[in-house]
Motif scaffolding. Structure first.
Motif, PDB file in Angstrom:
ATOM      1  N   ASP A 197     -56.687  29.954  20.707  1.00 49.61           N
ATOM      2  CA  ASP A 197     -56.810  28.996  21.785  1.00 49.61           C
ATOM      3  C   ASP A 197     -55.303  28.731  22.096  1.00 49.61           C
ATOM      4  OD1 ASP A 197     -56.085  27.509  19.584  1.00 49.61           O
ATOM      5  OD2 ASP A 197     -57.932  26.143  19.723  1.00 49.61           O
ATOM      6  N   SER A 202     -55.448  32.219  29.057  1.00 53.74           N
ATOM      7  CA  SER A 202     -57.127  31.855  29.518  1.00 53.74           C
ATOM      8  C   SER A 202     -57.994  32.936  28.973  1.00 53.74           C
ATOM      9  CB  SER A 202     -56.953  31.961  31.213  1.00 53.74           C
ATOM     10  OG  SER A 202     -56.686  32.988  31.602  1.00 53.74           O
ATOM     11  N   THR A 205     -60.510  31.113  26.927  1.00 59.76           N
ATOM     12  CA  THR A 205     -61.415  30.565  27.832  1.00 59.76           C
ATOM     13  C   THR A 205     -62.484  31.217  28.681  1.00 59.76           C
ATOM     14  OG1 THR A 205     -59.817  30.275  29.577  1.00 59.76           O
ATOM     15  CG2 THR A 205     -60.014  28.328  27.918  1.00 59.76           C
ATOM     16  N   LEU A 482     -63.322  24.323  30.275  1.00 64.16           N
ATOM     17  CA  LEU A 482     -62.455  25.221  30.270  1.00 64.16           C
ATOM     18  C   LEU A 482     -63.245  26.820  30.511  1.00 64.16           C
ATOM     19  CD1 LEU A 482     -60.071  24.185  27.509  1.00 64.16           C
ATOM     20  CD2 LEU A 482     -59.661  24.308  29.922  1.00 64.16           C
ATOM     21  N   TYR A 483     -64.364  26.766  29.987  1.00 66.51           N
ATOM     22  CA  TYR A 483     -64.997  28.149  29.852  1.00 66.51           C
ATOM     23  C   TYR A 483     -65.572  28.729  31.029  1.00 66.51           C
ATOM     24  CZ  TYR A 483     -64.343  27.189  25.053  1.00 66.51           C
ATOM     25  OH  TYR A 483     -63.984  27.014  23.624  1.00 66.51           O
TER      26      TYR A 483
END
Length: 513
Positions: A197, A202, A205, A482-483
């Motif tokens: 992470d 990204s 994410t 975020l995902y």
């Protein structure tokens, strides 16, 4: 339906050091073809807009999908969609890919009606239902679809990586792809996703911190079918799961597959799974990229890379001991002074490894974006390519670019100077005799692409398309915001318990993952 799949033009960095086949788009094209559609593909990294319009005129597609993996390509994609809609008003225009998955509504707004929809998340499970739904007049139930009027169900994962195969035969210029001296080079996927992470990345994410693998047999089948002698393994972190890496190696040995490999991994993964990398060094692995990101503990903490400097340097030394060519990446922060640039240059000159320098760039989908986006000094999509400064710099912008390019030139000379060129004469001659010119051309392109005046000029150009003004930064981020693919926790990671524990111990950690 007749579908044309389009990869946009090359970015600044890929004009010099590498040009990779559009594997993600080939996978989507393969899924569409498996669903019964007539598919063609064009890669504007190696072809032109003139070629694109010739295919459009001759093929007359019912649908065109664009790969939106990089923010810097957004203006080109929007312009192509607008002109395409003028020429083929009834044609479905869809954009998918990594970056646009985080900014779907923004891209649709820029399209001003010329982009029918965005496909968020993995494209393979959705492209068939999207084309079928378009034919039937209803795409509202397609996973991941976003329009200006509605959003469909959440995007879905491919059920098994063994079931999706890239439509490699659709590429018209396969000899144009390379990375360093691997010329030509094909790309292949062993695993998908990343369980870590890092704040600047990204990948985790996008994939919801999942990690999925293809079977060793499927991978070996694909390697056997590839004609290219060079292979770039596209995994975000190679060989996280040791047994998976060893299983692929055993299958390669069993079948007598002879290739040369380039991959990317983490220093702590390399040190934990030494036997895997040793095995691979014996079956063709020659290049390894390690994302160091910083050369001090403070920098590592900033990027949430819970790998100590000692562990990083130990990993570099071990990779060298295997006879591997090592490349590392350092992220230049806008806060750097002239003294900091000089210190980094001296450090890089003292080690034998290839060093790449990129610039801290907040991307949608990263934690840095949520914390820094309000501070952006530009909202021009074209400048979000990790080679331009988009945050306030401590030095004046001209001075920052002078120092950045000076550092890049020093490192380029280190590896592409007269002595280095002499070392590559044999490689260059061998490639030229086979008609491969990508690597040789790369040697002479640097100064025409990496130029502080050109980078400053990029800032001076009036942006045609800009990001919307961002909300105020937040100190605490709701991880679920975020995902793209919702995190499914442990069950979404093809890792044994010991590896899962290792991952947890080597990440700083966010909740809801």
């Amino acid at each position: 339906m007749k579908l044309l799949a389009v990869h946009p033009s090359a970015l600044m960095y890929t004009k010099v050091f590498l040009r990779l086949e559009p594997l993600g788009l080939e996978l989507v094209a393969g899924a569409a073809r498996d669903a019964g559609h007539d598919v063609r593909l064009i890669d504007l990294q190696v072809e032109t807009h003139k070629d694109y319009w010739e295919i459009v005129q001759e093929f007359r597609p019912d649908a065109i999908c664009f790969s939106g993996n990089y923010l810097a390509n957004v203006p080109e994609i929007v312009d192509l969609c607008k002109e395409t809609k003028q020429r083929l008003p009834g044609c479905l225009t869809v954009v998918g890919g990594h970056s646009v998955s985080f900014i779907a509504k923004d891209v649709l707004t820029l399209g001003d009606g010329a982009i029918d929809c965005i496909l968020r998340g993995e494209g393979e499970p959705s492209i068939g239902p999207l084309l079928n739904g378009w034919q039937d007049g209803d795409i509202s139930k397609v996973p991941g679809v976003v329009t200006m009027d509605f959003e469909g169900p959440e995007p879905e994962f491919v059920k098994s990586l063994d079931t999706v195969r890239p439509a490699r035969d659709l590429l018209r210029h396969r000899n144009k792809y390379f990375i360093g001296t691997l010329d030509p080079a094909a790309s292949i996927e062993f695993a998908r996703g990343c369980p870590w992470d890092c704040t600047f990345c990204s990948a985790w994410t996008f994939y919801g911190r999942s990690y999925r693998t293809a079977s060793a047999e499927t991978i070996a089948d694909e390697l056997e079918a590839l004609k290219e002698p060079g292979i770039f393994i596209v995994d975000d972190v190679a060989f996280v799961h040791a047994e998976h890496g060893m299983a692929i190696a055993r299958e390669i040995r069993k079948r007598g597959i002879k290739k040369e490999y380039y991959l990317e991994t983490r220093a702590d993964v390399l040190m934990r799974n030494k036997e895997v990398f040793k095995e691979w060094s014996e079956i063709g692995l020659s290049y390894i990229f390690i994302g160091l990101e910083a050369v001090d503990e403070e920098g590592l903490k900033q990027f949430r890379k819970r790998v100590s400097l000692d562990k990083n340097f130990e990993a570099l030394e071990y990779a060298r001991s295997l006879g591997l060519m090592v490349a590392i990446n350092i992220i230049a922060d806008p806060s750097w002074s002239k003294e900091r640039f000089e210190a980094v240059r001296q450090w890089c000159l003292e080690i034998p490894d290839i060093v790449n320098i990129s610039v801290t760039t907040p991307y949608p989908g990263t934690e840095i974006w949520h914390k820094e986006a309000r501070r952006l000094t530009t909202r021009d999509y074209r400048l979000f390519d990790i080679q331009h400064a988009v945050l306030p710099t401590k030095l004046s912008l001209p001075e920052f670019y002078e120092e950045l390019v000076k550092t890049q030139q020093v490192l380029n000379t280190k590896h592409m100077g007269l002595r280095a060129l002499w070392d590559t004469v044999g490689i260059s001659t061998r490639l030229l005799m086979k008609g491969q010119t990508n690597f040789v051309k790369m040697l002479w392109k640097f100064n025409s692409v990496f130029n502080p005046k050109l980078q400053l000029d990029d800032h001076m150009r009036r942006p045609k398309y800009e990001m919307p003004i961002q909300p105020d930064a937040v100190d605490k981020i709701n991880a679920r915001d975020l995902y793209v693919h919702d995190p499914k926790g442990r069950r979404s990671r093809a890792l044994d318990d010991a590896t899962e524990k290792f991952v947890d111990e080597t990440r700083m950690g966010v909740e809801a993952s």
